[in-house]
Design an enzyme around this catalytic site. Structure first.
Site, PDB file in Angstrom:
ATOM      1  N   ASP A 177      -3.640   2.448  -5.395  1.00 46.75           N
ATOM      2  CA  ASP A 177      -2.445   2.466  -4.544  1.00 46.75           C
ATOM      3  C   ASP A 177      -2.211   1.217  -3.719  1.00 46.75           C
ATOM      4  O   ASP A 177      -1.312   1.193  -2.906  1.00 46.75           O
ATOM      5  CB  ASP A 177      -2.436   3.733  -3.676  1.00 46.75           C
ATOM      6  CG  ASP A 177      -2.944   3.503  -2.272  1.00 46.75           C
ATOM      7  OD1 ASP A 177      -3.962   2.803  -2.106  1.00 46.75           O
ATOM      8  OD2 ASP A 177      -2.319   4.015  -1.337  1.00 46.75           O
ATOM      9  N   GLU A 178      -2.989   0.156  -3.926  1.00 44.99           N
ATOM     10  CA  GLU A 178      -2.720  -1.046  -3.139  1.00 44.99           C
ATOM     11  C   GLU A 178      -3.024  -2.312  -3.924  1.00 44.99           C
ATOM     12  O   GLU A 178      -3.872  -2.308  -4.809  1.00 44.99           O
ATOM     13  CB  GLU A 178      -3.494  -1.042  -1.813  1.00 44.99           C
ATOM     14  CG  GLU A 178      -4.976  -0.901  -1.969  1.00 44.99           C
ATOM     15  CD  GLU A 178      -5.731  -0.990  -0.638  1.00 44.99           C
ATOM     16  OE1 GLU A 178      -5.403  -1.859   0.187  1.00 44.99           O
ATOM     17  OE2 GLU A 178      -6.664  -0.202  -0.468  1.00 44.99           O
ATOM     18  N   ASP A 238       0.858  -1.194   0.000  1.00 50.94           N
ATOM     19  CA  ASP A 238       0.000   0.000   0.000  1.00 50.94           C
ATOM     20  C   ASP A 238       0.891   1.240   0.000  1.00 50.94           C
ATOM     21  O   ASP A 238       1.761   1.391   0.851  1.00 50.94           O
ATOM     22  CB  ASP A 238      -0.896  -0.020   1.242  1.00 50.94           C
ATOM     23  CG  ASP A 238      -1.941   1.090   1.229  1.00 50.94           C
ATOM     24  OD1 ASP A 238      -3.137   0.775   1.342  1.00 50.94           O
ATOM     25  OD2 ASP A 238      -1.564   2.272   1.128  1.00 50.94           O
TER      26      ASP A 238
HETATM   27  P1  TTP Z   1      -5.195   5.228   1.253  1.00 50.30           P
HETATM   28  O1  TTP Z   1      -4.233   4.117   0.949  1.00 50.30           O
HETATM   29  O2  TTP Z   1      -6.336   4.949   2.145  1.00 50.30           O
HETATM   30  O3  TTP Z   1      -4.428   6.435   1.899  1.00 50.30           O
HETATM   31  P2  TTP Z   1      -3.036   7.038   1.571  1.00 50.30           P
HETATM   32  O4  TTP Z   1      -2.290   6.234   0.565  1.00 50.30           O
HETATM   33  O5  TTP Z   1      -3.236   8.481   1.238  1.00 50.30           O
HETATM   34  O6  TTP Z   1      -2.316   6.984   2.956  1.00 50.30           O
HETATM   35  P3  TTP Z   1      -1.766   5.718   3.750  1.00 50.30           P
HETATM   36  O7  TTP Z   1      -2.049   4.510   2.920  1.00 50.30           O
HETATM   37  O8  TTP Z   1      -0.302   5.975   3.901  1.00 50.30           O
HETATM   38  O9  TTP Z   1      -2.487   5.743   5.048  1.00 50.30           O
HETATM   39  O10 TTP Z   1      -5.784   5.832  -0.088  1.00 50.30           O
HETATM   40  C1  TTP Z   1      -5.040   5.926  -1.286  1.00 50.30           C
HETATM   41  C2  TTP Z   1      -5.429   7.166  -2.057  1.00 50.30           C
HETATM   42  O11 TTP Z   1      -6.830   7.167  -2.300  1.00 50.30           O
HETATM   43  C3  TTP Z   1      -5.141   8.459  -1.338  1.00 50.30           C
HETATM   44  O12 TTP Z   1      -3.836   8.927  -1.533  1.00 50.30           O
HETATM   45  C4  TTP Z   1      -6.177   9.386  -1.907  1.00 50.30           C
HETATM   46  C5  TTP Z   1      -7.345   8.484  -2.226  1.00 50.30           C
HETATM   47  N1  TTP Z   1      -8.351   8.657  -1.175  1.00 50.30           N
HETATM   48  C6  TTP Z   1      -9.385   9.565  -1.358  1.00 50.30           C
HETATM   49  O13 TTP Z   1      -9.474  10.192  -2.402  1.00 50.30           O
HETATM   50  N2  TTP Z   1     -10.313   9.735  -0.368  1.00 50.30           N
HETATM   51  C7  TTP Z   1     -10.251   9.046   0.816  1.00 50.30           C
HETATM   52  O14 TTP Z   1     -11.106   9.233   1.711  1.00 50.30           O
HETATM   53  C8  TTP Z   1      -9.177   8.109   1.007  1.00 50.30           C
HETATM   54  C9  TTP Z   1      -9.061   7.350   2.283  1.00 50.30           C
HETATM   55  C10 TTP Z   1      -8.257   7.957   0.001  1.00 50.30           C
HETATM   56 MG    MG Z   2      -2.167   4.165   0.774  1.00 52.47          MG
END
Ligand code: TTP
Ligand code: MG
Length: 386
Positions: free
Chosen positions: A135-136, A41
């Site tokens: 992103d994952e 992720d």
């Molecule tokens: P996440 O993997 O949930 O968050 P992140 O990568 O920003 O942070 P981390 O994993 O380090 O905790 O989400 C991935 C992407 O998805 C994030 O960069 C932006 C998008 N996203 C949104 O647009 N709205 C949201 O509410 C969330 C949680 C994520």
């Molecule tokens: Mg993330």
């Protein structure tokens, strides 16, 4: 104990520093070389990409989102998070907490490109990659599946390093023996983490966790459990499977297994569902536009629910009708941006319906979404809204 250097990616037998490069970024775990399901992720994904492209912002708090008005935070970088801003927080609130933050509007096309670059690196290591969003992804690195003859832990560390060097952002990795625990692991040491959950520790690790930590236990289910006096996974571990099934139906079995750290789901590579749709055949033909709209509304909710579960959104809304004399009509509308929201689906399909509901009787109505894409691309905030 089995150990691995995260900098030079070589395995070795225990010790606190790497015998080759002296790095202190070392992972030690008894099952390190026996586990093969990984979850990766990206850290603060959108913000990390923006920081990569503007290195002068490396140590500054960066928030990705539409500034002003009713915009929300899509991503806050880890520097900004220290002050409180989080994803989905209203922008005005995030800026109250962190007024010095640099706000950057999202650039989805760029994040898609980065995501593809990362997936291309995954593909060099295993064909079994299951992306969950931009992103994952889950990776199956088992022997017989992987394309490179190295242990999964080594491959994962190398991937992490390759993403940093070649793509320019950091990711967190989780390694375990199933998807549920691999995902839990990747979340444990963010950012730039590498966390391992082995068979020996899973039950003990899960025991103190709140029930909401289990896959599929959302806010409503967690509340139901708390109402029944079940707060922790440990309590679920003491309950018989039959009792859980009696209380929670079919999901009870999944709960029983997950509480013990078991998850039989396989890593399934990218399944490109072409569309998501639901339809209903009426007991009696309907011509009343209000009743047709009501039926459509219920279907839109179902479709939105399925999109949400699949982390999908779609760009083309399809209305399907079958007339009393069995003629099938389909009407499409292509949106400017993908949506995953029931109201939006209903608004578009409702407008299509308005043109067809001219007094004719229909025996079936359906709504579908095509041109599927990732949920992260859906429903960008309206640039022009105040
Ligand atoms: P996440 O993997 O949930 O968050 P992140 O990568 O920003 O942070 P981390 O994993 O380090 O905790 O989400 C991935 C992407 O998805 C994030 O960069 C932006 C998008 N996203 C949104 O647009 N709205 C949201 O509410 C969330 C949680 C994520
Ligand atoms: Mg993330």
């Amino acid at each position: 104990m089995a150990a691995l250097c995260r900098d030079c990616c070589i395995p070795f037998r225990s010790g606190s520093d790497c015998p080759r490069c002296g790095s202190t970024r070392v992972i030690e775990h008894g099952e390190l070389f026996d586990l093969s399901i990984a979850h990766v992720d990206c850290d603060a994904f959108y913000a990390s990409v923006e920081k990569r492209d503007r290195p002068e912002l490396a140590d500054r708090p960066v928030i990705v989102g539409h500034p002003g008005g009713r915009g929300v935070v899509t991503t806050a970088c880890y520097v900004a998070r220290r002050f409180g801003p989080r994803s989905a927080m209203p922008m005005f609130k995030a800026l109250e907490l962190c007024p010095q933050a640099v706000v950057i509007p999202p650039d989805m096309a760029k994040y898609r490109t980065v995501s593809q670059e990362i997936r291309a690196l995954f593909a060099m290591v295993t064909p079994l990659v299951e992306p969950l969003s931009l992103d994952e992804a889950y990776l199956d690195l088992s022997a017989g599946v992987r394309l490179v003859d190295r242990s999964p832990a080594v491959l994962l560390a190398r991937l992490q390093r390759a993403i940093e060097r070649r793509v320019g952002i950091t990711v967190s990795a989780g390694l375990s023996y199933n998807k549920f625990l691999a995902k839990m692991a990747s979340d444990r040491e963010k950012p730039r983490g590498f966390s391992v959950i082995g068979r020996a520790e899973a039950v003990g690790l899960l025991a103190p966790m709140p029930v909401g930590a289990l896959f599929g236990v959302g806010a409503a289910t967690a509340q139901r459990m708390r109402d029944a006096g079940i707060d922790t996974v440990g309590q679920l571990q003491t309950m018989a499977e039959a009792e859980l099934v009696a209380r929670f139906g079919k999901f009870g079995r999944a709960l029983f297994l997950m509480a013990r750290g078991e998850d039989g789901r396989r890593v399934i590579p990218d399944r490109p569902a072409k569309s998501v749709s639901n339809e209903t055949t009426f007991a009696r033909d309907i011509s009343d536009p209000a009743r047709l709209t009501a039926a459509l509304s219920a279907l839109a909710e179902k479709v939105a629910g399925r999109l949400a579960r699949g982390k999908l959104s779609g760009r083309t809304v399809v209305l399907k009708l079958k007339t009393a004399d069995f003629q099938v009509l389909t009407r499409n509308h292509k949106l400017a941006a993908p949506t995953a929201r029931a109201e939006q689906l209903l608004r578009v399909a409702g407008a299509l319906l308005e043109r067809e509901a001219d007094g004719r009787a229909f025996r079936l109505i359906g709504i579908g979404v095509g041109d599927l894409c990732d949920a992260a691309e859906a429903d960008p905030p309206d640039l022009f809204e105040e």
